[in-house]
Structures are given as structure tokens and as C-alpha cells.
Enzyme design. Structure first.
Site, PDB file in Angstrom:
ATOM      1  N   GLU A  99     -82.378  18.572  65.638  1.00 52.80           N
ATOM      2  CA  GLU A  99     -83.140  19.778  65.948  1.00 52.80           C
ATOM      3  C   GLU A  99     -82.275  21.026  65.871  1.00 52.80           C
ATOM      4  O   GLU A  99     -81.148  21.057  66.376  1.00 52.80           O
ATOM      5  CB  GLU A  99     -83.773  19.671  67.333  1.00 52.80           C
ATOM      6  CG  GLU A  99     -84.935  18.686  67.395  1.00 52.80           C
ATOM      7  CD  GLU A  99     -85.884  18.993  68.531  1.00 52.80           C
ATOM      8  OE1 GLU A  99     -86.368  20.135  68.614  1.00 52.80           O
ATOM      9  OE2 GLU A  99     -86.149  18.074  69.329  1.00 52.80           O
ATOM     10  N   CYS A 116     -92.702  23.664  70.142  1.00 50.78           N
ATOM     11  CA  CYS A 116     -92.207  22.303  70.348  1.00 50.78           C
ATOM     12  C   CYS A 116     -93.399  21.423  70.689  1.00 50.78           C
ATOM     13  O   CYS A 116     -94.080  21.654  71.696  1.00 50.78           O
ATOM     14  CB  CYS A 116     -91.171  22.258  71.466  1.00 50.78           C
ATOM     15  SG  CYS A 116     -90.674  20.580  71.929  1.00 50.78           S
TER      16      CYS A 116
END
Length: 283
Positions: A212, A72
């Protein structure tokens, strides 16, 4: 009792835990609990900072649904702030091990605290089988998929995790949830995918919203911004250095022509610290 820190990068928020000095068990279940915005801390997921045999630290992350993720971009900037601000390192250039490889981070420190972080995100992965995506193209620039009532054309890129990027007319009016949740699990993506819906502003500016994988729509996605910059340049829509406008703020992305690496610069913010007294109990 587990000590934690709530942090965010442009609103992409995670619960961060020092797993070097604390023993953390049942990690997937813990991620689901802390992520719950009604009964937990509230976040897009859980990130653990651990010892590494190959880098300064190791970052282990879980999505809000408990699934483990490779990387991330917003999260790793906060990891850098976490370890520096807490005195776990005094380096302003650090290496962090992730499931997407070792990332090198340059810390911009102001008044003893990390303000922004520049991350060498490495080279983009464009081979279909490595992203992965079911396609005979390399790079994958013309993947046609249908969701609900419309057809999309995707360019696919991995930054250690899979991304599918498509152009829309106006991101502010686009129904990200309606299409994102179906496209994430399309059979073309063996490990599911993150989905970026992109509006081109000009050669140096892109507006982006992201669905996401394992978390739903978030305010920002660092790896998604990097993948989007690469995809838009591959299609001749933008230059190699762009500003990505996300719901939570802006990221500066550069796809360097000399070494093929993608560099991401953006902020990292601490929100608050707390203690988990009991999972499912009192904070």
C-alpha cells in the site's frame, strides 16, 4: 485527551476517531504517532469521522507516513460499524463522503452490532490520465516496468486511488517488500501507486498481496481487491464475481455488468477503545 477506537477489516487496521465531537489538530503528525507499532497505538493509519454537508458522514484518512489518502475499502466498512454501533445513526443504508466520492454502504446487523458491510465502490476508473499513470493505453493493460532484477506487466485501475496489478506465480513465495517499495514510487505513477501482486486460483478465486502506498505491505486492501477483480476480468482471467483471498481473510467482489459499479462485501471488527492522553506520551 482524545478518545479513539482501534478497528480492522481483515487485519487492515486503523485508529478511528470521532472528529464530530472532538477537535483534532495536527492530523498528519497524529497519524504518524498513532500508527507507530512500537511507540504509538499501532495501525496502518488514522481515520477521522466528520460531519458532511452532502452525505451522512465524512471519512478523512491518513496513511501511516502521514500522507492523506483518498479512500480505503476496509476502512470505510469500519466507519460504518463505528457510527452504527456507537448510536451515531440508526440507518442500515448510509452514505459516506470520501475524497474518492460518496459511497453507499449496506449494513448487515446482528444482535445490534454491524457484522459485515456491502459497499458500492462506484465505477472503476480506467483512463490513464485519471488513474493517474503515464501511458498511452486506455485501459492500461500492458504497462511494462522493471524493478530490481525483474520485469513486470501491469494493468492499472483506480477506485478513487491508484492501483497497479500484476500476475505472479505464487504469492506466498513472492518478496512483496523487495519489489513493492520500488514500484510504488516509479516515475510512471505521478501520485505513487498501490501495488497488487496476484495469483489466479480459478475463474472465481484470486489470491492477492498488496503493497500500500504510504503504508507498506498490509494484511488486506479493499480498494486493491476491487481494482484486482476489475483488472483480472479485463484480461479474461476471471469472471465478474470473485473471492479475493488476502493475508487477513476473504472479500467478495462483484463488478456489476448492468451499472458498471464494483461491490465489495466483508467484515468490520472492533479491537479495543482507548484515550490518547498526550501525543508521544502515555496511552
Amino acid at each position: 485527551m482524545i478518545k479513539f477506537t482501534k478497528m480492522h477489516g481483515l487485519g487492515n487496521d486503523y485508529v478511528y476517531i470521532d472528529a464530530i465531537n472532538q477537535n483534532i489538530e495536527n492530523r498528519s503528525e497524529l497519524a504518524q504517532f498513532v500508527s507507530n507499532r512500537n511507540f504509538g497505538v499501532g495501525s496502518d493509519g488514522l481515520i477521522l469521522i466528520e460531519r458532511s454537508e452532502v452525505a451522512d458522514f465524512k471519512m478523512t484518512m491518513f496513511n501511516s507516513d502521514g500522507s492523506q489518502a483518498e479512500m480505503c475499502g476496509n476502512g470505510i466498512r469500519c466507519v460504518a460499524k463505528f457510527v452504527y454501533d456507537k448510536g451515531m445513526t440508526n440507518k442500515t443504508t448510509i452514505k459516506i463522503e470520501t475524497l474518492a466520492g460518496i459511497k453507499i454502504l449496506e449494513l448487515n446487523v446482528e444482535d445490534g452490532k454491524v457484522k459485515t458491510v456491502r459497499v458500492d465502490m462506484g465505477e472503476p476508473i480506467l483512463e490513464a490520465d485519471k488513474i493517474p499513470v503515464l501511458s498511452t493505453e486506455n485501459p492500461v493493460k500492458n504497462l511494462i516496468l522493471t524493478a530490481k532484477d525483474r520485469e513486470f506487466k501491469f494493468t492499472c485501475v483506480s477506485m478513487g486511488n491508484p492501483h497497479a496489478i500484476t500476475i505472479v506465480e505464487d504469492t506466498s513465495k513472492f518478496d512483496v517488500k523487495k519489489y513493492g517499495e520500488e514500484l510504488e514510487v516509479n516515475k510512471a505513477f505521478p501520485r505513487r501507486t498501490n501495488v497488487e501482486f496476484v495469483q489466479i486460483i480459478d475463474r472465481n478465486a484470486i489470491r492477492m498481496r498488496v503493497w500500500e502506498r504510504g503504508a507498506g505491505e498490509t494484511l488486506a486492501c479493499g480498494t486493491g481487491a476491487c481494482a484486482t477483480a476489475v483488472a483480472c476480468n479485463l484480461n479474461g482471467l476471471t469472471d465478474r464475481k470473485v473471492t479475493i483471498e488476502l493475508l487477513g481473510g476473504n472479500l467478495e467482489i462483484e463488478w456489476n455488468k448492468e451499472n458498471n459499479h464494483v461491490y465489495m462485501t466483508g467484515p468490520a471488527t472492533t479491537v479495543f477503545e482507548g484515550k490518547l492522553i498526550e501525543q508521544g506520551g502515555t496511552l
